[in-house]
Design a protein around this motif. Structure first.
Motif, short mmCIF file in Angstrom:
data_model
loop_
_atom_site.label_atom_id
_atom_site.label_comp_id
_atom_site.label_asym_id
_atom_site.label_seq_id
_atom_site.Cartn_x
_atom_site.Cartn_y
_atom_site.Cartn_z
N ALA A 52 -7.60 -30.13 19.75
CA ALA A 52 -7.39 -31.16 18.66
C ALA A 52 -7.86 -32.27 19.46
CB ALA A 52 -6.24 -31.18 17.91
N SER A 53 -8.24 -33.22 18.43
CA SER A 53 -8.58 -34.67 18.87
C SER A 53 -7.22 -35.39 19.33
CB SER A 53 -9.24 -35.53 17.94
OG SER A 53 -8.46 -35.52 16.59
N PHE A 54 -7.49 -36.12 20.32
CA PHE A 54 -6.49 -37.23 20.78
C PHE A 54 -5.46 -37.58 19.50
CE2 PHE A 54 -4.19 -40.92 22.50
CZ PHE A 54 -3.47 -40.40 23.42
N GLY A 55 -4.17 -37.69 19.57
CA GLY A 55 -3.43 -38.36 18.46
C GLY A 55 -3.35 -37.65 17.28
N SER A 56 -3.82 -36.31 17.38
CA SER A 56 -3.44 -35.41 16.15
C SER A 56 -2.01 -34.81 16.22
CB SER A 56 -4.45 -34.22 16.13
OG SER A 56 -4.35 -33.13 17.22
N SER A 57 -1.68 -34.15 15.24
CA SER A 57 -0.66 -33.78 15.19
C SER A 57 0.03 -32.60 16.12
CB SER A 57 0.18 -33.22 13.72
OG SER A 57 -0.79 -32.42 13.37
N SER A 58 -0.94 -31.66 16.63
CA SER A 58 -0.86 -30.53 17.17
C SER A 58 -1.84 -30.37 18.39
CB SER A 58 -0.99 -29.13 16.70
OG SER A 58 -2.30 -29.17 15.98
N ALA A 59 -1.77 -29.98 19.39
CA ALA A 59 -2.52 -29.88 20.76
C ALA A 59 -3.60 -29.00 20.47
CB ALA A 59 -1.79 -29.59 21.92
N PHE A 60 -3.59 -28.04 19.36
CA PHE A 60 -4.68 -27.47 19.11
C PHE A 60 -4.71 -27.06 17.82
CE2 PHE A 60 -3.04 -25.96 23.66
CZ PHE A 60 -4.37 -26.16 24.12
N ASP A 61 -5.93 -26.79 17.30
CA ASP A 61 -6.20 -26.25 15.97
C ASP A 61 -6.68 -24.75 16.14
OD1 ASP A 61 -6.07 -28.88 14.83
OD2 ASP A 61 -8.20 -29.13 15.07
N THR A 62 -5.64 -23.96 15.38
CA THR A 62 -5.91 -22.62 15.60
C THR A 62 -6.13 -21.96 14.33
OG1 THR A 62 -3.42 -22.18 15.39
CG2 THR A 62 -4.39 -22.39 17.59
N THR A 63 -6.53 -20.48 14.42
CA THR A 63 -6.76 -19.69 13.25
C THR A 63 -5.66 -18.57 13.53
OG1 THR A 63 -8.33 -18.35 14.24
CG2 THR A 63 -9.27 -20.17 12.99
N SER A 64 -5.56 -17.79 12.48
CA SER A 64 -4.48 -16.65 12.55
C SER A 64 -4.77 -15.65 13.65
CB SER A 64 -4.33 -16.25 11.19
OG SER A 64 -5.48 -15.54 10.66
N PHE A 65 -4.01 -14.72 14.02
CA PHE A 65 -4.03 -13.56 14.69
C PHE A 65 -5.20 -12.77 13.92
CE2 PHE A 65 -2.64 -9.34 15.94
CZ PHE A 65 -2.83 -9.37 17.22
N ILE A 66 -6.36 -12.39 14.67
CA ILE A 66 -7.18 -11.41 14.12
C ILE A 66 -7.00 -10.04 14.93
CG2 ILE A 66 -9.60 -10.89 13.68
CD1 ILE A 66 -9.79 -14.13 14.10
N PRO A 67 -6.58 -9.05 14.49
CA PRO A 67 -6.24 -7.75 14.95
C PRO A 67 -7.68 -7.00 15.50
CG PRO A 67 -5.82 -7.35 12.84
CD PRO A 67 -6.01 -8.89 13.08
N LEU A 68 -7.59 -6.48 16.64
CA LEU A 68 -8.63 -5.62 16.95
C LEU A 68 -8.53 -4.15 16.36
CD1 LEU A 68 -9.38 -6.86 20.51
CD2 LEU A 68 -10.57 -7.08 18.51
N PRO A 69 -9.49 -3.40 16.19
CA PRO A 69 -9.34 -1.99 15.64
C PRO A 69 -8.65 -0.97 16.16
CG PRO A 69 -11.48 -2.37 16.72
CD PRO A 69 -10.80 -3.64 16.80
N LYS A 70 -8.48 -0.74 17.30
CA LYS A 70 -7.48 0.27 18.27
C LYS A 70 -6.24 -0.51 18.39
CE LYS A 70 -10.58 3.36 20.42
NZ LYS A 70 -10.99 3.99 21.45
N LYS A 71 -4.99 0.47 17.90
CA LYS A 71 -3.70 -0.13 18.27
C LYS A 71 -3.15 0.85 19.29
CE LYS A 71 0.50 -1.20 15.79
NZ LYS A 71 1.30 -1.48 14.63
N HIS A 72 -2.62 0.33 20.17
CA HIS A 72 -1.91 1.15 21.17
C HIS A 72 -0.49 2.03 20.59
CE1 HIS A 72 -3.85 0.43 24.97
NE2 HIS A 72 -4.04 -0.99 24.64
N ALA A 73 -0.14 2.96 21.07
CA ALA A 73 1.06 3.78 20.50
C ALA A 73 2.38 2.89 21.02
CB ALA A 73 1.21 5.10 20.90
#
Length: 102
Positions: A52-73
Motif C-alpha cells: 500500500a502507499s505510504f501513510g495508508s491504513s494498512s501495510a498491504f492491500d490484499t484480496t481474499s484467500f483463493i483456494p487451489l483445486p486439490k485439497k490435502h486429506a
C-alpha cells in the motif's frame, strides 16, 4: 532514533480470512505479489497482495484467500515455490506432494 514503533507496525498489518488456521506460507519469487498459504484443513490457496502507499491504513492491500483445486486429506506441512518458474509444491501429513502450475 529512526526506529519504527512496534504498535504502528502491528496496526499497519493486513489480514486475510482463510478457511482454517494457516500453518505454512511462502512468497513467490517469480509472481510478483503472490503468497501461497497452506492450512490445517488441508486447503492450499493463493493471496494476491500489493504494498500500500505510504501513510495508508494498512501495510498491504490484499484480496481474499483463493483456494487451489486439490485439497490435502490432512494438514499442510510445507509450501514451496520453484525459484525460476510459477510452480508451487505442497506437502502434507497425508503423505502426498502436490504440484501446481500457477
Amino acid at each position: 532514533e529512526g526506529s519504527m514503533d512496534v504498535d504502528a507496525v502491528v496496526q499497519k498489518a493486513s489480514s486475510v480470512s482463510c478457511p482454517a488456521p494457516a500453518i505454512a506460507v511462502a512468497f513467490s519469487p517469480v509472481l510478483r505479489g503472490v503468497l501461497a498459504v497452506g492450512s490445517m484443513d488441508g486447503a492450499v490457496g493463493l493471496v494476491h497482495y500489493q504494498s500500500a502507499s505510504f501513510g495508508s491504513s494498512s501495510a498491504f492491500d490484499t484480496t481474499s484467500f483463493i483456494p487451489l483445486p486439490k485439497k490435502h486429506a490432512k494438514y499442510v506441512r510445507h509450501v514451496a515455490w520453484s525459484p525460476k518458474e510459477p510452480i508451487l509444491a505442497t506437502t502434507s501429513a497425508d503423505g502426498c506432494v502436490y504440484m501446481y502450475r500457477v
